[in-house]
Design a protein around this motif. Structure first.
Motif, short mmCIF file in Angstrom:
data_model
loop_
_atom_site.label_atom_id
_atom_site.label_comp_id
_atom_site.label_asym_id
_atom_site.label_seq_id
_atom_site.Cartn_x
_atom_site.Cartn_y
_atom_site.Cartn_z
N GLY A 82 0.84 -1.19 0.00
CA GLY A 82 0.00 0.00 0.00
C GLY A 82 0.87 1.24 0.00
N GLY A 83 0.58 2.19 -0.88
CA GLY A 83 1.33 3.44 -0.92
C GLY A 83 2.79 3.27 -1.29
N ILE A 84 3.11 2.26 -2.08
CA ILE A 84 4.49 2.05 -2.50
C ILE A 84 4.84 3.09 -3.57
CG2 ILE A 84 4.00 0.38 -4.36
CD1 ILE A 84 6.44 -1.22 -3.36
N GLN A 85 6.11 3.51 -3.60
CA GLN A 85 6.54 4.57 -4.52
C GLN A 85 7.76 4.14 -5.32
OE1 GLN A 85 7.15 8.35 -2.53
NE2 GLN A 85 5.41 8.02 -1.16
N ASN A 86 7.84 4.67 -6.54
CA ASN A 86 9.05 4.54 -7.38
C ASN A 86 9.38 3.10 -7.76
OD1 ASN A 86 9.53 7.39 -7.19
ND2 ASN A 86 10.40 7.04 -5.15
N VAL A 87 8.38 2.25 -7.81
CA VAL A 87 8.57 0.84 -8.18
C VAL A 87 7.83 0.57 -9.49
CG1 VAL A 87 8.21 -1.55 -7.51
CG2 VAL A 87 8.84 0.14 -5.79
N LYS A 88 8.52 0.05 -10.48
CA LYS A 88 7.92 -0.13 -11.80
C LYS A 88 6.76 -1.12 -11.77
CE LYS A 88 7.97 0.60 -16.33
NZ LYS A 88 9.14 0.29 -17.16
N HIS A 89 6.92 -2.21 -11.01
CA HIS A 89 5.87 -3.23 -11.00
C HIS A 89 5.49 -3.60 -9.57
CE1 HIS A 89 5.86 -3.73 -15.30
NE2 HIS A 89 7.15 -3.90 -15.31
N ALA A 90 4.47 -2.92 -9.07
CA ALA A 90 4.00 -3.19 -7.71
C ALA A 90 3.48 -4.61 -7.56
CB ALA A 90 2.92 -2.18 -7.34
N ILE A 91 2.89 -5.17 -8.63
CA ILE A 91 2.35 -6.53 -8.54
C ILE A 91 3.45 -7.54 -8.25
CG2 ILE A 91 2.51 -6.88 -11.05
CD1 ILE A 91 -0.06 -8.44 -8.59
N SER A 92 4.64 -7.33 -8.80
CA SER A 92 5.73 -8.27 -8.57
C SER A 92 6.21 -8.21 -7.13
CB SER A 92 6.88 -7.96 -9.53
OG SER A 92 6.48 -8.13 -10.88
#
Length: 319
Positions: A82-92
């Motif tokens: 939740g609220g993750i930043q600067n990551v290309k693929h949050a699903i991974s």
């Protein structure tokens, strides 16, 4: 030899290219989890989709905060951010967290730090186009109050593989101009998603604050476990709850649910016009559109060529 059943379904027109990719993988005996991740990564990487991944619109402070989740229907293992930043693929990142018994749902700085330490691709997720739209909205805000932006479209995806395993995943950048730290239903088990390979899976898109009030994804899976078809489970879960919220809360936002059971049968229910994409061993990937019906039964039909052409024009139209 009897062909093994497989299938995949995902929310919105934006998921179609991912559904095509996932269906190719499933036809080649890929695992359900791999298909779900590949499907959602395709959506996350496309910069013109304003509510998911790279190109997603930011919060009111101009920061792109993403929510995502993954669930393995065999083991019931779940991972979420939740609220993750600067990551290309949050699903991974969410899928990686599903391997942990503890600390499998991480938010904010902790989620971002986990991704960085474990080698996930990091990038500035605020594209020039998304930044320009945010700046435009700031100017509007100075002149008039703003209600919630209606572009809160989550990509939710379900896959059934040829071994009978199922998986579900979600990814979103959430409400445009949301308050910093706001989290919707997408990473919340039972609300934004749920999967049990012995029964089926469901995923949600729409206004998370209202979807959370009914734990809608779990409710649909529960109804399938009791014997309902995916379509009946969706209809029976969504429309009475819409009526309940209107009566008891006084209003209800937009939301739509998809479902698939362990036989590859699928269903959809919605209180707005809603597009989705689906593919099975018996049916190539196709884009369909669902309409809520007054009698509580969803109307589903293929999208028209005119609708698709207009969608493409609006998607890439100059700001």
């Amino acid at each position: 030899m009897r062909q093994m059943k497989w299938g995949t379904i995902a929310t919105w027109r934006m998921a179609h290219d991912g559904v095509v990719k996932a269906s190719d993988l499933l036809a080649q005996q890929a695992q359900a989890g791999d298909a779900v991740e590949a499907l959602i990564k395709t959506v996350e990487a496309y910069p013109y989709y304003k509510s998911v991944g790279y190109g997603g619109l930011p919060n009111e402070e101009g920061v792109v905060e993403m929510d995502a989740a993954f669930m393995d229907g065999d083991t019931l293992a779940q991972g979420a951010v939740g609220g993750i930043q600067n990551v290309k693929h949050a699903i991974s990142v969410a899928r990686a967290l599903a391997k942990y018994h503890y600390n499998s749902f991480r938010v904010g700085e902790g989620a971002t730090k986990f991704a960085l330490l474990h080698g996930f691709e990091m990038t500035n997720m605020l594209t020039p186009r998304a930044k320009a739209e945010w700046q435009k909205r700031l100017q509007v805000l100075r002149q008039q109050p703003m209600t919630a932006y209606d572009g809160h479209d989550t990509v939710g995806a379900i896959a059934l593989d040829q071994t009978g395993s199922m998986a579900v995943g979600t990814s979103t950048s959430g409400l445009f101009m949301k308050k910093a730290g706001r989290v919707g239903d997408s990473p919340l088990s039972g609300s934004g998603y749920y999967a049990d390979s012995e029964i089926g899976a469901a995923a949600a898109t729409g206004l998370g604050e209202d979807i959370m009030k009914g734990c809608m994804s779990y409710e649909i899976v529960r109804r399938m476990a009791a014997g309902a078809t995916p379509q009946a489970a969706c209809d029976q879960a969504v429309y009475p709850f819409v009526a309940k919220l209107k009566a008891r809360y006084g209003k209800v936002g937009e939301f739509s649910l998809i479902a698939m059971n362990h036989n590859g049968e699928w269903g959809v229910a919605t209180n707005v016009e809603f597009t989705f994409s689906v593919a099975t061993a018996d049916q190539p990937a196709q884009i369909l559109i669902a309409h809520p019906a007054a009698e509580g039964q969803t109307k589903i039909e293929p999208v028209s060529e005119a609708w698709l052409a207009n969608y493409e024009r609006e998607l890439k139209a100059p700001l």
